[in-house]
Design a protein around this motif. Structure first.
Motif, PDB file in Angstrom:
ATOM      1  N   ALA A   1       4.469   4.858  23.806  1.00 40.02           N
ATOM      2  CA  ALA A   1       4.848   3.797  22.874  1.00 40.02           C
ATOM      3  C   ALA A   1       6.125   3.151  23.395  1.00 40.02           C
ATOM      4  CB  ALA A   1       5.063   4.373  21.482  1.00 40.02           C
ATOM      5  N   VAL A   2       6.107   1.816  23.539  1.00 40.46           N
ATOM      6  CA  VAL A   2       7.266   1.076  24.040  1.00 40.46           C
ATOM      7  C   VAL A   2       7.509  -0.107  23.110  1.00 40.46           C
ATOM      8  CG1 VAL A   2       8.298  -0.154  25.979  1.00 40.46           C
ATOM      9  CG2 VAL A   2       6.683   1.713  26.413  1.00 40.46           C
ATOM     10  N   ALA A   3       8.724  -0.216  22.579  1.00 37.32           N
ATOM     11  CA  ALA A   3       9.053  -1.298  21.651  1.00 37.32           C
ATOM     12  C   ALA A   3      10.282  -2.054  22.145  1.00 37.32           C
ATOM     13  CB  ALA A   3       9.295  -0.752  20.246  1.00 37.32           C
ATOM     14  N   TYR A   4      10.321  -3.336  21.806  1.00 35.69           N
ATOM     15  CA  TYR A   4      11.383  -4.243  22.246  1.00 35.69           C
ATOM     16  C   TYR A   4      12.346  -4.474  21.098  1.00 35.69           C
ATOM     17  CZ  TYR A   4      13.398  -8.539  24.285  1.00 35.69           C
ATOM     18  OH  TYR A   4      14.246  -9.498  24.792  1.00 35.69           O
ATOM     19  N   LEU A   5      13.655  -4.523  21.414  1.00 38.48           N
ATOM     20  CA  LEU A   5      14.700  -4.524  20.397  1.00 38.48           C
ATOM     21  C   LEU A   5      15.381  -5.865  20.143  1.00 38.48           C
ATOM     22  CD1 LEU A   5      16.467  -1.235  21.538  1.00 38.48           C
ATOM     23  CD2 LEU A   5      15.518  -1.585  19.258  1.00 38.48           C
ATOM     24  N   ARG A   6      15.354  -6.780  21.098  1.00 36.95           N
ATOM     25  CA  ARG A   6      16.271  -7.917  21.033  1.00 36.95           C
ATOM     26  C   ARG A   6      15.961  -8.885  19.882  1.00 36.95           C
ATOM     27  NH1 ARG A   6      20.221  -9.083  24.216  1.00 36.95           N
ATOM     28  NH2 ARG A   6      19.478  -7.650  25.834  1.00 36.95           N
ATOM     29  N   GLY A   7      14.709  -9.007  19.520  1.00 32.27           N
ATOM     30  CA  GLY A   7      14.367  -9.855  18.381  1.00 32.27           C
ATOM     31  C   GLY A   7      14.143 -11.314  18.713  1.00 32.27           C
ATOM     32  N   ASP A   8      13.939 -11.633  19.987  1.00 31.47           N
ATOM     33  CA  ASP A   8      13.793 -13.033  20.401  1.00 31.47           C
ATOM     34  C   ASP A   8      12.404 -13.363  20.917  1.00 31.47           C
ATOM     35  OD1 ASP A   8      14.028 -11.435  22.649  1.00 31.47           O
ATOM     36  OD2 ASP A   8      15.355 -12.808  23.741  1.00 31.47           O
ATOM     37  N   VAL A   9      11.433 -12.471  20.694  1.00 30.81           N
ATOM     38  CA  VAL A   9      10.077 -12.673  21.199  1.00 30.81           C
ATOM     39  C   VAL A   9       9.090 -12.477  20.048  1.00 30.81           C
ATOM     40  CG1 VAL A   9       8.332 -11.903  22.849  1.00 30.81           C
ATOM     41  CG2 VAL A   9      10.755 -11.883  23.497  1.00 30.81           C
ATOM     42  N   ALA A  10       8.161 -13.401  19.904  1.00 33.28           N
ATOM     43  CA  ALA A  10       7.165 -13.325  18.835  1.00 33.28           C
ATOM     44  C   ALA A  10       6.181 -12.185  19.098  1.00 33.28           C
ATOM     45  CB  ALA A  10       6.419 -14.644  18.717  1.00 33.28           C
ATOM     46  N   PRO A  11       5.563 -11.647  18.042  1.00 34.19           N
ATOM     47  CA  PRO A  11       4.677 -10.495  18.209  1.00 34.19           C
ATOM     48  C   PRO A  11       3.534 -10.715  19.196  1.00 34.19           C
ATOM     49  CG  PRO A  11       5.235 -10.764  15.900  1.00 34.19           C
ATOM     50  CD  PRO A  11       5.802 -11.950  16.610  1.00 34.19           C
ATOM     51  N   ALA A  12       2.883 -11.863  19.151  1.00 36.98           N
ATOM     52  CA  ALA A  12       1.745 -12.086  20.049  1.00 36.98           C
ATOM     53  C   ALA A  12       2.168 -12.016  21.509  1.00 36.98           C
ATOM     54  CB  ALA A  12       1.098 -13.439  19.745  1.00 36.98           C
ATOM     55  N   GLU A  13       3.350 -12.512  21.823  1.00 38.72           N
ATOM     56  CA  GLU A  13       3.837 -12.457  23.199  1.00 38.72           C
ATOM     57  C   GLU A  13       4.154 -11.028  23.614  1.00 38.72           C
ATOM     58  OE1 GLU A  13       7.331 -14.355  26.074  1.00 38.72           O
ATOM     59  OE2 GLU A  13       7.046 -15.140  24.035  1.00 38.72           O
ATOM     60  N   LEU A  14       4.759 -10.265  22.699  1.00 40.95           N
ATOM     61  CA  LEU A  14       5.016  -8.855  23.004  1.00 40.95           C
ATOM     62  C   LEU A  14       3.720  -8.114  23.302  1.00 40.95           C
ATOM     63  CD1 LEU A  14       7.716  -7.669  20.423  1.00 40.95           C
ATOM     64  CD2 LEU A  14       8.036  -8.171  22.854  1.00 40.95           C
ATOM     65  N   LYS A  15       2.701  -8.366  22.505  1.00 38.42           N
ATOM     66  CA  LYS A  15       1.403  -7.733  22.720  1.00 38.42           C
ATOM     67  C   LYS A  15       0.854  -8.090  24.094  1.00 38.42           C
ATOM     68  CE  LYS A  15      -2.330  -5.464  21.478  1.00 38.42           C
ATOM     69  NZ  LYS A  15      -2.322  -4.002  21.223  1.00 38.42           N
ATOM     70  N   ALA A  16       0.960  -9.355  24.461  1.00 43.17           N
ATOM     71  CA  ALA A  16       0.453  -9.801  25.754  1.00 43.17           C
ATOM     72  C   ALA A  16       1.183  -9.135  26.914  1.00 43.17           C
ATOM     73  CB  ALA A  16       0.564 -11.323  25.861  1.00 43.17           C
ATOM     74  N   LEU A  17       2.449  -8.800  26.703  1.00 41.40           N
ATOM     75  CA  LEU A  17       3.244  -8.140  27.745  1.00 41.40           C
ATOM     76  C   LEU A  17       2.951  -6.643  27.845  1.00 41.40           C
ATOM     77  CD1 LEU A  17       6.673  -9.895  27.082  1.00 41.40           C
ATOM     78  CD2 LEU A  17       5.261 -10.144  29.142  1.00 41.40           C
ATOM     79  N   GLY A  18       2.239  -6.102  26.871  1.00 41.87           N
ATOM     80  CA  GLY A  18       1.886  -4.692  26.906  1.00 41.87           C
ATOM     81  C   GLY A  18       2.685  -3.793  25.995  1.00 41.87           C
ATOM     82  N   TYR A  19       3.600  -4.363  25.207  1.00 47.29           N
ATOM     83  CA  TYR A  19       4.357  -3.549  24.251  1.00 47.29           C
ATOM     84  C   TYR A  19       3.429  -3.029  23.155  1.00 47.29           C
ATOM     85  CZ  TYR A  19       8.854  -4.987  26.215  1.00 47.29           C
ATOM     86  OH  TYR A  19       9.925  -5.180  27.046  1.00 47.29           O
ATOM     87  N   THR A  20       3.799  -1.873  22.606  1.00 49.08           N
ATOM     88  CA  THR A  20       3.043  -1.318  21.489  1.00 49.08           C
ATOM     89  C   THR A  20       3.695  -1.606  20.148  1.00 49.08           C
ATOM     90  OG1 THR A  20       4.184   0.818  21.603  1.00 49.08           O
ATOM     91  CG2 THR A  20       2.191   0.559  22.941  1.00 49.08           C
ATOM     92  N   GLY A  21       4.963  -2.069  20.175  1.00 49.57           N
ATOM     93  CA  GLY A  21       5.641  -2.324  18.910  1.00 49.57           C
ATOM     94  C   GLY A  21       6.823  -3.241  19.070  1.00 49.57           C
ATOM     95  N   LEU A  22       7.268  -3.780  17.945  1.00 48.83           N
ATOM     96  CA  LEU A  22       8.544  -4.492  17.905  1.00 48.83           C
ATOM     97  C   LEU A  22       9.513  -3.659  17.088  1.00 48.83           C
ATOM     98  CD1 LEU A  22       8.910  -5.922  14.870  1.00 48.83           C
ATOM     99  CD2 LEU A  22       7.266  -7.526  15.806  1.00 48.83           C
TER     100      LEU A  22
END
Length: 263
Positions: free
Chosen positions: A174-195
């Motif tokens: 599980a990898v989640a991004y913290l900065r808060g500047d990326v929309a969920p759909a883009e995070l998903k496309a990058l391979g993240y599992t969570g925000l």
């Protein structure tokens, strides 16, 4: 008045059913459970205490020293020394607020292996360059895997280069991004599992709650210490709340709907 209270009552019932269907929001102790006697932020004792109160996870912060020793500390400096520019020998005898020696990742994970309830929420702090962030991600994943803790460790980071490297070298994590500047759909496309965003970011982008769910991302909010905002986030259906008051937050998550007077 009677009609109004009936509507409120119905709302609470529907909300309770909705929360039950979604599953209870889980609590993550921010830098461990440190606001108690004998503990300190990012200490091994804080990890032990988080496990004792059986919260979902204990978050901790990791830097690489100049000679590639991973150590646990939040700030970039400790007692005036820049951690990432120092060798381990230069900082190894420095202590935390509770008197513990500055822990290495190896020491922290050795304690983590003896605990049974709490997951390890691993925040890699940003380093100086994209290359250094990628190297740091690879280095710490190797340590976690060698310690046999990859199934209990989740990664979070403010740095996009580190996050992408986590996704590449630990594809099942599980990898989640913290900065808060990326929309969920883009995070998903990058391979993240969570925000894993500050709660104010989510309040400013309420549409991201539904967008994250539609994308199949988990939602964590940090660092929520106001009981009413904790309640609001629970009622919004977030998966996790990172907080400095884990016991109180867990009680709210278990019983988020309070009795309405005069029904």
């Amino acid at each position: 008045m009677k009609q109004k209270t009936s509507v409120l009552f119905l709302f609470c019932l529907l909300l309770a059913f909705s929360l039950q269907a979604q599953g209870q929001t889980q609590i993550i102790a921010h830098r461990g459970y440190w606001q108690t006697e004998g503990s300190a932020q990012n200490s091994i004792r804080a990890l032990e205490l988080a496990d004792e109160i059986r919260v979902y996870g204990s978050e901790f912060d990791v830097h690489l020293t100049a000679d590639n020793v991973a150590v646990i500390f939040h700030d970039d400096t400790i007692q005036g020394i820049a951690i990432q520019s120092a060798t381990y020998d230069e900082i190894k005898d420095l202590t935390l607020a509770n008197g513990e020696k500055l822990p290495t990742l190896q020491e922290y994970l050795e304690k983590g292996k003896t605990l049974t309830h709490t997951r390890l929420i691993f925040e890699l702090k940003p380093h100086q360059t994209p290359e250094r962030n990628q190297e740091a991600a690879r280095t710490v994943v190797e340590i976690v895997d060698r310690m046999g803790l990859k199934d209990r460790t989740e990664y979070i980071t403010f740095d996009m280069d580190a996050g992408k490297e986590f996704i590449r070298v630990a594809p099942e994590a599980a990898v989640a991004y913290l900065r808060g500047d990326v929309a969920p759909a883009e995070l998903k496309a990058l391979g993240y599992t969570g925000l894993d965003y500050h709660y104010n970011v989510m309040l400013e982008h309420p549409e991201w709650f539904e967008e994250a769910r539609e994308a199949g991302l988990t939602i964590n909010v940090w660092t929520v210490n106001d009981p009413e905002i904790i309640r609001q986030m629970v009622m919004s259906g977030v998966d996790y709340i990172t907080t400095d008051i884990p016991e109180e937050a867990a009680a709210i998550a278990a019983h988020p709907v309070t009795t309405i007077e005069n029904i």
